[in-house]
Every structure is written in structure tokens, then in C-alpha cells.
Scaffold this motif. Structure first.
Motif, PDB file in Angstrom:
ATOM      1  N   GLU A 412       0.837  -1.210   0.000  1.00  0.00           N
ATOM      2  CA  GLU A 412       0.000   0.000   0.000  1.00  0.00           C
ATOM      3  C   GLU A 412       0.871   1.260   0.000  1.00  0.00           C
ATOM      4  N   ASP A 415       2.147   1.812  -3.505  1.00  0.00           N
ATOM      5  CA  ASP A 415       1.087   2.333  -4.381  1.00  0.00           C
ATOM      6  C   ASP A 415       0.801   3.809  -4.093  1.00  0.00           C
ATOM      7  N   THR A 416       0.757   4.149  -2.792  1.00  0.00           N
ATOM      8  CA  THR A 416       0.498   5.554  -2.417  1.00  0.00           C
ATOM      9  C   THR A 416       1.626   6.451  -2.908  1.00  0.00           C
ATOM     10  N   LYS A 418       3.598   5.896  -5.411  1.00  0.00           N
ATOM     11  CA  LYS A 418       3.520   5.968  -6.878  1.00  0.00           C
ATOM     12  C   LYS A 418       2.491   7.021  -7.303  1.00  0.00           C
ATOM     13  N   THR A 419       1.305   6.952  -6.708  1.00  0.00           N
ATOM     14  CA  THR A 419       0.225   7.885  -7.057  1.00  0.00           C
ATOM     15  C   THR A 419       0.647   9.326  -6.786  1.00  0.00           C
ATOM     16  N   ARG A 420       1.166   9.589  -5.562  1.00  0.00           N
ATOM     17  CA  ARG A 420       1.527  10.964  -5.180  1.00  0.00           C
ATOM     18  C   ARG A 420       2.674  11.503  -6.039  1.00  0.00           C
ATOM     19  N   THR A 421       3.656  10.648  -6.306  1.00  0.00           N
ATOM     20  CA  THR A 421       4.837  11.090  -7.060  1.00  0.00           C
ATOM     21  C   THR A 421       4.442  11.440  -8.492  1.00  0.00           C
ATOM     22  N   GLU A 422       3.586  10.598  -9.073  1.00  0.00           N
ATOM     23  CA  GLU A 422       3.148  10.860 -10.453  1.00  0.00           C
ATOM     24  C   GLU A 422       2.280  12.114 -10.539  1.00  0.00           C
ATOM     25  N   GLU A 423       1.438  12.307  -9.521  1.00  0.00           N
ATOM     26  CA  GLU A 423       0.583  13.514  -9.486  1.00  0.00           C
ATOM     27  C   GLU A 423       1.437  14.781  -9.516  1.00  0.00           C
ATOM     28  N   TYR A 439       9.637   4.702  -6.139  1.00  0.00           N
ATOM     29  CA  TYR A 439       8.390   4.523  -5.376  1.00  0.00           C
ATOM     30  C   TYR A 439       8.639   3.667  -4.133  1.00  0.00           C
ATOM     31  N   ASN A 465      -2.199   7.511   4.474  1.00  0.00           N
ATOM     32  CA  ASN A 465      -2.388   8.686   3.614  1.00  0.00           C
ATOM     33  C   ASN A 465      -1.640   9.920   4.112  1.00  0.00           C
TER      34      ASN A 465
END
Length: 593
Positions: A412, A415-416, A418-423, A439, A465
Motif C-alpha cells: 500500500e 502504491d500511495t 507511486k500515485t503521489r509522485t506521479e501527481e 516509489y 495517507n
């Protein structure tokens, strides 16, 4: 090692009291602290202890001591007195020299070997289920404390006592035997610890159904719990195991091997390691010799049923059972034996047990018994008691299968991250493999930092989060600062080994140098208090101060080459100390982001 400015200030203040007031004050009575941000100065001497010798007001005393110190110590450029506090300012030359002569050296913050050996025991998993969030805090805390103690000069042995026997292990074994249809990690694609954990949950469900059936027949709950066929079979299996039944032992070895393979993967991903493993299946008979020794010396006594006890009522505790009437061990028996075994093997000066605070009483009793038995090494035992980890959804329970699994948690975090870094678009120019590595670094850094920045004794609420934030008090903020500094050094073509002496520096440069200068003291405090939190918060402060310096002072477009070279030197020192601090927490720092 040259005297620090703090040592010199204390020494000269003692001298000042002697010269000005014809009195002797002990150095231990004097206290220095960093000057509060709203006042002018960098270090503050608390004057109140001196007033009993000066027989003057704190303000007058502070002014007289300040004038004496300024005359005696060239580095003091000014002073001011606020009530009973003497605030001292130091010259730019002092801070510049401190950076060039000490902080910029790679050996800054490195302590020599102190000749003492210390054991840190952590993890202590059960082989009937995977590691969970509580184990994550335990492992990260134990590993980091061990690394900090190594940095402070100890010879450290990292130990893991594995709980691989007992009724709970037999529950998983029996459920697999009964309901498993020959499943293996290979046939299911499950990690071995997950597969065995699955059958622990299966046992519990089937056991509850049997209890409900017996209660429906009219048995009371406690009676039904004892009479359920599954629990009786599990107890019989444990007896067979202890009697050396080959079939049971073979099954135990097979399932334990699955679990160990699974644990190894989790430990590797978590970035923790061990020098020595102890297994309760090897140690559970230990301690009986110690019980005999205690009976002979009168430390223990026997009751009519042949059970052996110790009376700790004089110490504010109660009577404690140390051996059952039938001669079988209780937990404290084997812990006494294992403590002796560990000492015999490693002859360590200190031994730290990293175990949750629900075991506070147990360790109080264990250490007290060893002292009463006259074990010379018992004074070096310490229970590093830490608070539980809660989730926003409430406390974890393992038997119901609702535990927060360590592997799932780490996935998790990946994944978190990855999402934040890409954003935020922080992966430009990176290949797929580099991205995944980043990541992983950010996700694990976020998890570790969040769990280690809090004092170990405190209970904490973990919300994944909150952890992956590039702006807040988080691991990723410090990692991002590290990558930013590395980028500055690459663009500035920084070369190690330069000594640069500008005429003056800004308050932002001075504040950063002052923070970096405290690195050895932070390591020392973290080691003495067995608390990575101090080091974690220090790394954050340095990152924060660097970002302020970065935004306020131009580095690559500095007003002249001397200023540019000095600021690059300061950046290189900051990045080295951030990396060292984070590595002692078990956290990797990326070169690019």
C-alpha cells in the motif's frame, strides 16, 4: 578532539564565577541551550544558578558574566541579557571555521569504538502467522536503535528470538492437516507465512463453531471452550511434539520452513537484518537449572503442589510462579534460561529487549529475579517498551483475520508513493525500473519515518495517507530535500576538499551551520535514550533549514565565486548529514526525484 564551544563556555563561566565573585561553582550546575528564535544570539547561558554566588540580580549577573566571556573568548561577537538568560552571539568567522574544519569532514559525527558489546533483541515473531503492523514498528525501532548504537561506538549484536512452539503453532498445523488438502506455498502462490496464517484463522473459525454447538447442547462457555474436540486435538498434538513424535515434528519442520522463507522476504523488503536467531523450540527447556540454583540459594520457594515461586511483595509486586508443579516451564522460566544463554554466548555489557508495553510487568519481574539471583550482568538489561500502533479503523486483532499484514501495508505504501509522485510530476526522465525503485524508496521511507519520528513510548495512530507528503513533517519531504541538494551539487560541479572562507555569511547560512554542528550530540542523545525519534526530528529540522537557505540565498548564481563555493560546501555538508541521519533510521535517500 578539540573542545566544543559549549565546553569552552562552561569552563570559562566557572572561571568567571571564581574571578568575579571569589566562589566555586560546579560545571554540572550550569546549563546552555539554543537561543530562542525571537531573541538575538545563538547560545544562551541560564544565569539563575550563578546569582547565589554573585548576590546580585539575574540581569546584573548576566551582564557581568557576558562581559567576562566576551573578553576571554574571541569567537563571541556580542551578548544581551533578557531577565535571567544570557544570549551569546558568535562571529561569522567562528561559524565559517566550524564548517571548514569540522562539519565538512566525512568523519564528523563518527564515534570511536567504545569497547563495549550490546545486544538488541527485536522482532520476536510467532510462526503461526505473518508479521503485522505492530511487528513493523518493533522491527524498525529495533533495527534503528541497533544502527544508532553502532554509530555511537558499540559492538552491536542484533538478535531475534522466534516463538516457534506452543499451542498456537499446533492450531495452524492441525487446521492445515484437517482442511488443507495438501496446499503448499508453491501450489497456491501464497507466501509461506501467509499460508500458515490462513490456517490459524481457519482453526479459529472451526473452533468457534464447535463451541457454539456445545453451548447449544447446554454447556457453559468456559466449559465448551475446554471440551471442543479441536482444542483437545491441538493440545494432544503439542504433547506429541514435546514427546518427540516424528510425524508431528516433521509437519512442524515443513510448515516452519514455509514461514521462515516468507519472513525472510518481509525482512528484506523492510530492510532489517539479524546477526543471531534464537528459537523457543531450542530454549523452552532452559531455565530449570536456574530454578534449582534459586531454590538452593533461597531466592525461590516451593508450595505444597511442588510448584516453585518467588515472593516479590517487598518490591511492590506479587508472588510469581517460576515453575509449574508438574515440572513444566512457564514463560519466565525459559526467559531466565535464554537470558543466561545469551550472556554466556556473547558476554555483552548491555542487552535491550524491544517489546511492546503490554509486557512491562513481565520484564520488571524478569530483571528483578536475575538481580536477586546475583547475576552480575542483570544491571545491563533494559526493556525498550513501545506503544501500540492503532489505525483510524481501530485496534488490530489477529485471530479474526483482520490484522493489518506487513506485506500488504508495504504494498500500500508503494502504491500511495507511486500515485503521489506521479501527481506531482517528480519522475521526469526516469525509466520504468528507476521509477519503481523510487516509489519503493519513498513508500518505505514514508512508513519508517512516520513510525520512528514519534517517541517509542507513545502509542500512535497510523494513517498511510498522511505519511506520503512532500511538504509536511514526513520522510518524503526529507528525501526530496536530499535529491534537491544532490541536483544543486551536480549543477554546480562541486568538488570535495575545498576550503572556502568568505568574509561574512547570512543568518540562513549561520542557522544551518549551527544545526549541522549538533549532529554528534544528537547521535549521542539518541543512543543514550534508545530513541530514533531525536535523530528523525533532527533530520527534518536540517531539511527545513536547508530549504529556507535555498529559497533565500542564490547558490549557483551567487554574487561572487567565493560565496558560490562556500554555499556548495555548506550544501554538501547538509546532504551528507541528512543521508547519514536517514540511513541510521534505516531509510534510503534518492539521488534524483
Amino acid at each position: 578532539m578539540a573542545k566544543s564551544i559549549q565546553e569552552l563556555l562552561i569552563e570559562k563561566t566557572v572561571e568567571a564565577v571564581n574571578v568575579l565573585y571569589n566562589s566555586t561553582i560546579e560545571a554540572s550546575q550550569l546549563a546552555l541551550q539554543e537561543t530562542r528564535k525571537e531573541f538575538e544570539g545563538q547560545l544562551t547561558l541560564v544565569v539563575f544558578p550563578v546569582t547565589r554566588y554573585s548576590k546580585k540580580s539575574p540581569e546584573v549577573t548576566g551582564s557581568e558574566i557576558g562581559a567576562y566571556l566576551q573578553e576571554q573568548i574571541a569567537e563571541i561577537s556580542a551578548f544581551n541579557v533578557i531577565k535571567g538568560f544570557l544570549n551569546l552571539s558568535f562571529s561569522d568567522a567562528y561559524w565559517i571555521n566550524l564548517l571548514n574544519s569540522e562539519i565538512a569532514n566525512d568523519s564528523f559525527g563518527v564515534f570511536p569504538a567504545n569497547g563495549k558489546r550490546l545486544m538488541v533483541e527485536y522482532s520476536s515473531p510467532n510462526t503461526n502467522k505473518p508479521l503485522h503492523l505492530g511487528h513493523v514498528r518493533n522491527n524498525l525501532l529495533g533495527y534503528s536503535v541497533a544502527e544508532i548504537l553502532k554509530a555511537y561506538g558499540y559492538d552491536v549484536v542484533k538478535a531475534n528470538l522466534v516463538n516457534d512452539r506452543g499451542i498456537h503453532i499446533c492450531k495452524s498445523m492441525l487446521a492445515w492437516q484437517r482442511f488443507g488438502n495438501g496446499e503448499t506455498p508453491e501450489s497456491t502462490g501464497l507466501k509461506g507465512d501467509h499460508l500458515v496464517g490462513k490456517y490459524y484463522v481457519v482453526f479459529d473459525k472451526a473452533y468457534k463453531q464447535e463451541i457454539d454447538a456445545l453451548r447449544a447442547e447446554g454447556q457453559a462457555e468456559e466449559e465448551a471452550k475446554k471440551n471442543a474436540p479441536l482444542i483437545k486435538e491441538a493440545q494432544a498434538m503439542l504433547q506429541k511434539w514435546e514427546a518427540g513424535d516424528e510425524e508431528v515434528i516433521q509437519l512442524w519442520k515443513t510448515m516452519n520452513a514455509w514461514v521462515y522463507a516468507g519472513f525472510d522476504q518481509t525482512y528484506q523488503k523492510m530492510g532489517v537484518d539479524f546477526d543471531k536467531f534464537y528459537y523457543e523450540s531450542d530454549t523452552y527447556l532452559l531455565g530449570k537449572d536456574i530454578i534449582q540454583e534459586g531454590l538452593e540459594s533461597g531466592v525461590f520457594f516451593k508450595k505444597e503442589d511442588n510448584s516453585v515461586w518467588i515472593d516479590l511483595t517487598d518490591e511492590g509486586l506479587d508472588q510469581k510462579l517460576v515453575l509449574r508443579g508438574d515440572g513444566t516451564s512457564v514463560y519466565i522460566t525459559q526467559d531466565l534460561g535464554t537470558a543466561q544463554l545469551k550472556y554466556d554466548e556473547f558476554k555483552m555489557d548491555e542487552s535491550i529487549y524491544v517489546v511492546g508495553n503490554e509486557q512491562d510487568y513481565h520484564f520488571k519481574v524478569l530483571f528483578l529475579i536475575l538481580k536477586k539471583l546475583g547475576k552480575s550482568w542483570a544491571n545491563g538489561l533494559y526493556h525498550l517498551s513501545y506503544g501500540m500502533v492503532d489505525l483510524p479503523t481501530g485496534k488490530m486483532k489477529s485471530r479474526e483475520g483482520t490484522v493489518v499484514d506487513a506485506d500488504d501495508l508495504m504494498k500500500e505504501m508503494f502504491d500511495t508513493a507511486k500515485t503521489r509522485t506521479e501527481e506531482l510530476g517528480k519522475t521526469e526522465g526516469l525509466g520504468e525500473e528507476e521509477k519503481n525503485e523510487l516509489y519503493e524508496t519513498i513508500g518505505m521511507g514514508a512508513l519508517k519515518y512516520f513510525l520512528l519520528k514519534v517517541d517509542p513510548k507513545k502509542r500512535l495512530l497510523f494513517d498511510p495517507n498522511e505519511t506520503v507528503d512532500f511538504q509536511g513533517h514526513t520522510g518524503p519531504f526529507i528525501q526530496y530535500t536530499h535529491a534537491r541538494i544532490k541536483s544543486v551539487l551536480r549543477k554546480g560541479n562541486f568538488q570535495e576538499g575545498q576550503t572556502v572562507t568568505p568574509e561574512s555569511i547570512s543568518s540562513y547560512e549561520r542557522d544551518l551551520i549551527q544545526a549541522l554542528a549538533s549532529f554528534p550530540q544528537i547521535i549521542e542523545a539518541s543512543a543514550k535514550e534508545f530513541s530514533p525519534a531525536q535523530l528523525a526530528n533532527f533530520a527534518y529540522e536540517v531539511a527545513k533549514l536547508y530549504n529556507k537557505f535555498y529559497h533565500e540565498e542564490s547558490i549557483l548564481k551567487a554574487e561572487d565565486e567565493t560565496a558560490k563555493a562556500f554555499r556548495l560546501q555548506l550544501s554538501a555538508s547538509a546532504v551528507r548529514i541528512i543521508a547519514k541521519s536517514m540511513n541510521l533510521l534505516g531509510i534510503q535517500v534518492p539521488e534524483r526525484m
